[in-house]
Design a protein around this motif. Structure first.
Motif, short mmCIF file in Angstrom:
data_model
loop_
_atom_site.label_atom_id
_atom_site.label_comp_id
_atom_site.label_asym_id
_atom_site.label_seq_id
_atom_site.Cartn_x
_atom_site.Cartn_y
_atom_site.Cartn_z
N SER A 113 -1.42 -11.00 -0.31
CA SER A 113 -2.08 -9.99 -1.13
C SER A 113 -1.61 -8.56 -0.85
O SER A 113 -1.70 -7.69 -1.72
N SER A 114 -1.09 -8.29 0.32
CA SER A 114 -0.69 -6.92 0.67
C SER A 114 0.82 -6.75 0.77
O SER A 114 1.31 -5.85 1.44
N ILE A 115 1.56 -7.63 0.11
CA ILE A 115 3.02 -7.55 0.16
C ILE A 115 3.56 -7.59 -1.27
O ILE A 115 3.20 -8.47 -2.06
N VAL A 116 4.44 -6.65 -1.60
CA VAL A 116 5.15 -6.69 -2.87
C VAL A 116 6.06 -7.93 -2.86
O VAL A 116 6.88 -8.08 -1.95
N PRO A 117 5.91 -8.83 -3.83
CA PRO A 117 6.69 -10.07 -3.79
C PRO A 117 8.19 -9.82 -3.86
O PRO A 117 8.67 -9.09 -4.74
N GLY A 118 8.92 -10.44 -2.92
CA GLY A 118 10.37 -10.27 -2.89
C GLY A 118 11.12 -11.34 -3.66
O GLY A 118 12.30 -11.16 -3.98
N LYS A 119 10.46 -12.45 -3.96
CA LYS A 119 11.17 -13.53 -4.66
C LYS A 119 10.17 -14.35 -5.46
O LYS A 119 9.05 -14.61 -5.00
N VAL A 120 10.58 -14.77 -6.64
CA VAL A 120 9.80 -15.72 -7.42
C VAL A 120 10.75 -16.74 -8.03
O VAL A 120 11.77 -16.38 -8.62
N SER A 121 10.44 -18.00 -7.83
CA SER A 121 11.23 -19.09 -8.41
C SER A 121 10.32 -19.87 -9.36
O SER A 121 9.14 -20.08 -9.09
N PHE A 122 10.88 -20.30 -10.47
CA PHE A 122 10.07 -21.00 -11.47
C PHE A 122 10.96 -21.92 -12.31
O PHE A 122 12.18 -21.76 -12.36
N SER A 123 10.31 -22.88 -12.95
CA SER A 123 11.02 -23.76 -13.88
C SER A 123 10.85 -23.23 -15.29
O SER A 123 9.77 -22.77 -15.67
N MET A 124 11.92 -23.27 -16.06
CA MET A 124 11.89 -22.87 -17.47
C MET A 124 12.31 -24.08 -18.29
O MET A 124 13.44 -24.55 -18.20
N GLN A 125 11.36 -24.60 -19.08
CA GLN A 125 11.62 -25.82 -19.86
C GLN A 125 11.39 -25.56 -21.34
O GLN A 125 10.47 -24.83 -21.72
N TRP A 126 12.22 -26.18 -22.19
CA TRP A 126 12.00 -26.09 -23.63
C TRP A 126 12.39 -27.42 -24.29
O TRP A 126 13.23 -28.15 -23.79
N ARG A 127 11.71 -27.70 -25.42
CA ARG A 127 11.90 -28.98 -26.10
C ARG A 127 11.97 -28.77 -27.61
O ARG A 127 11.22 -27.98 -28.18
N ASP A 128 12.85 -29.53 -28.24
CA ASP A 128 12.99 -29.48 -29.70
C ASP A 128 13.77 -30.70 -30.15
O ASP A 128 14.50 -31.31 -29.34
N GLY B 92 0.78 -1.22 0.00
CA GLY B 92 0.00 0.00 0.00
C GLY B 92 0.82 1.28 0.00
O GLY B 92 0.36 2.32 -0.46
N THR B 93 2.06 1.20 0.49
CA THR B 93 2.85 2.43 0.66
C THR B 93 4.06 2.52 -0.26
O THR B 93 4.70 3.57 -0.34
N THR B 94 4.39 1.42 -0.96
CA THR B 94 5.55 1.44 -1.84
C THR B 94 5.13 1.87 -3.23
O THR B 94 4.38 1.16 -3.91
N GLN B 95 5.57 3.04 -3.63
CA GLN B 95 5.18 3.57 -4.95
C GLN B 95 5.72 2.67 -6.07
O GLN B 95 6.76 2.04 -5.94
N MET B 96 4.99 2.66 -7.18
CA MET B 96 5.28 1.74 -8.26
C MET B 96 6.70 1.92 -8.80
O MET B 96 7.40 0.94 -9.09
N HIS B 97 7.17 3.17 -8.92
CA HIS B 97 8.48 3.37 -9.52
C HIS B 97 9.63 3.01 -8.57
O HIS B 97 10.79 2.94 -8.98
N LEU B 98 9.28 2.77 -7.29
CA LEU B 98 10.29 2.39 -6.31
C LEU B 98 10.33 0.87 -6.06
O LEU B 98 11.20 0.39 -5.34
N ARG B 99 9.43 0.16 -6.66
CA ARG B 99 9.32 -1.27 -6.37
C ARG B 99 10.39 -2.10 -7.10
O ARG B 99 10.75 -1.80 -8.24
N ARG B 100 10.85 -3.11 -6.40
CA ARG B 100 11.68 -4.17 -7.00
C ARG B 100 10.88 -5.46 -6.87
O ARG B 100 11.15 -6.32 -6.04
N ASP B 101 9.85 -5.54 -7.71
CA ASP B 101 8.82 -6.58 -7.62
C ASP B 101 9.27 -7.81 -8.42
O ASP B 101 9.38 -7.77 -9.65
N ALA B 102 9.50 -8.90 -7.72
CA ALA B 102 10.00 -10.10 -8.37
C ALA B 102 9.00 -10.67 -9.37
O ALA B 102 9.37 -11.15 -10.45
#
Length: 398
Positions: free
Chosen positions: A263-278, A216-226
C-alpha cells in the motif's frame, strides 16, 4: 438404440462427488489433483464395465475404445479451481451412455474420451493439444502452474495409469456435448444449440516495468507507476477496438500480478494476460496489432518499459458439415422449434481434435448463463434432451 436417462444422470451425479465443493453442485477438481485422479480411475472402471478397452496416454487422457473404426465422443473431466458440475463432465458421461446403449443395441461403434487439463492449469486445452500433435509433450512439460509446479511433476500423479499412446486413425470423427456457458439458449427458452463454429483465440503475457518508489514522497509527475500504465492501456484499448470488433468479439485483461503489491509503495512492475477471441482470423490479427501498438505507446508516454511474452493462439474452427447436419436433424426431432445453430465463444477440446478428424459440437442451456462457478447448473430435462440428440445423431451417422 435406447439410451437410459436414469443411468446417465446417476453416473453424472456420481462423477460430481469427486471434488464436491459443499456449495451447491460445485466441484473443485483441477487437473492432476487427488480429486481429478480419483475421478479418472472411476471413469476407467465405468468404461471397462461398458465393454470398452481402456487406454490412458502420458498426459492422462482417458480413452474407452470400441473395437474397429469408431466415432469418438467426450470432453474433459477436470474443473476450474472453483467450477461447476457439468463443464466437461456432461460430455464425458453422455458419451459413455451413448457408447453403452449403442453397444447394447448392436449399433454403431462409439469410443469415449476424457481429455486432461482442458481448463488450463498448465496452459489451455492441454491434453487435447498434446494428443493432436499441436504441442509437444516435452515443451508443455516445462510449463508451471501458478504455484510453481511443473506439468512434468504433476503428471507423476497419473504415471501408474498410463498404458500408451492412442492412435487417432481409428476414429471417424469427434462429437462433443457441452453446456453453453452463456445466456443465449436459456434466455430464448431453447433446449439445444448446434454449434457452427468455435472462435479463435489469442493470448499474450504483457509486463510494464517502471520505478518502484516511496508512495508518500514521490510526487505524481515524477512517478513511473506500472499500475497506472495498465489503467491507461485498458482505457485506450477499449476505445481503439471500437471500429474493428463486432458485437460478439471479446477481449479480457486477466491474471494481474502487481509488484511489490504494497500500500505504501509505487508499483514498479505489473504483469497481466491479454486475451481476445473472434471467429475471423483477419480480425484477430488486426486486434493483435492494436494490442501491441497501444502497449508500446503507453510505455513511451509514461516512462515505462514494456515486454511481451510468447503468444498463445488457436485459429477459428468450422464444424464438419455432415456431423453438424446429423446433429441438426436429431435436434429437430427431439426439440422441434426449440433449437438453433450458434457459434461457440468458449474454447473446447474439439478445436484441437479438428486437426486430426471432422468435429462437431452440441450445446444445452446454462441456467442464467453461469459457468466456471459453483452456481453452474442445467435443468435435468435439458441434459436428457441433449443426450437424446447425441444418440439420435449417432444413429443417423451409423
Amino acid at each position: 438404440m435406447n439410451v437410459n436417462a436414469a443411468r446417465f444422470l446417476e453416473d453424472l451425479h456420481a462423477l460430481r462427488a469427486f471434488g464436491a465443493s459443499g456449495v451447491g453442485k460445485g466441484v473443485v477438481r483441477p487437473a492432476f489433483t487427488n480429486a481429478d485422479v480419483a475421478a479418472r480411475r472411476w471413469l476407467m472402471q465405468r468404461f471397462a464395465d461398458a465393454g470398452l478397452r481402456v487406454q490412458v496416454d502420458a498426459m492422462g487422457n482417458v480413452f474407452g475404445l470400441a473395437e474397429g473404426p469408431s466415432l469418438l465422443m467426450g470432453s474433459h473431466s477436470d474443473s476450474q479451481p472453483e467450477g461447476g458440475w457439468l463443464d466437461g463432465a456432461l460430455g464425458v458421461i453422455a458419451a459413455l451412455e451413448v457408447a453403452r446403449a449403442s453397444r447394447e443395441a448392436g449399433g454403431p461403434a462409439v469410443s469415449v474420451v476424457s481429455f486432461q487439463d482442458e481448463e488450463g492449469r498448465f496452459g489451455g486445452l492441454t491434453g487435447s493439444s498434446v494428443w493432436s500433435g499441436y504441442t509437444p509433450l516435452g515443451t508443455v512439460d516445462r510449463v508451471k502452474d501458478h504455484s510453481g509446479l511443473s506439468l512434468r511433476e504433476a503428471r507423476r500423479a497419473v504415471a501408474d495409469m498410463v498404458t500408451g499412446d492412442v492412435d487417432a486413425g481409428q476414429f471417424t470423427g469427434f462429437v462433443e456435448l457441452h453446456i453453453e456457458q452463456g445466456l443465449t439458449l436459456d434466455a430464448a427458452d431453447e433446449q439445444i444449440g448446434v454449434v457452427s463454429q468455435i472462435v479463435g483465440t489469442r493470448e499474450i503475457p504483457i509486463t510494464f516495468t517502471g520505478q518502484q518508489n516511496h508512495a508518500g514522497t514521490t510526487q505524481m509527475h515524477l512517478r513511473r507507476d506500472a499500475f497506472q500504465g495498465l489503467g491507461a492501456f485498458n482505457a485506450l484499448l477499449n476505445d481503439r477496438m471500437r471500429n474493428v470488433v463486432t458485437p460478439t468479439t471479446v477481449w479480457t485483461i486477466g491474471h494481474v500480478t502487481l509488484h511489490p503489491n504494497a500500500s505504501s509503495i509505487v508499483p514498479g512492475k505489473v504483469s497481466f494476460s491479454m486475451q481476445w477471441r473472434d471467429g475471423d482470423a483477419d480480425r484477430l490479427r488486426r486486434m493483435e496489432r492494436i494490442v501491441r501498438e497501444t502497449a508500446v505507446e503507453v510505455a513511451e508516454a509514461r516512462g515505462l518499459e514494456v515486454t511481451f511474452g510468447p503468444m498463445w493462439e488457436l485459429e477459428p474452427v468450422e464444424m464438419d458439415a455432415a456431423l453438424r447436419s446429423a446433429l441438426a436433424k436429431s435436434a429437430e426431432s427431439v426439440a422441434p422449434g426449440r433449437w438453433r445453430e450458434m457459434p461457440s465463444g468458449a474454447l473446447h477440446d474439439a478445436t484441437n481434435v479438428a486437426r486430426l478428424m471432422p468435429v462437431a459440437m452440441l450445446f444445452v442451456p446454462s441456467i442464467g448463463g453461469i459457468s466456471h462457478a459453483f452456481e453452474e447448473d442445467t435443468d435435468e430435462d435439458d441434459l436428457v434432451a441433449g443426450l437424446h440428440v447425441l444418440a439420435g445423431a449417432v444413429a443417423r451417422l451409423g
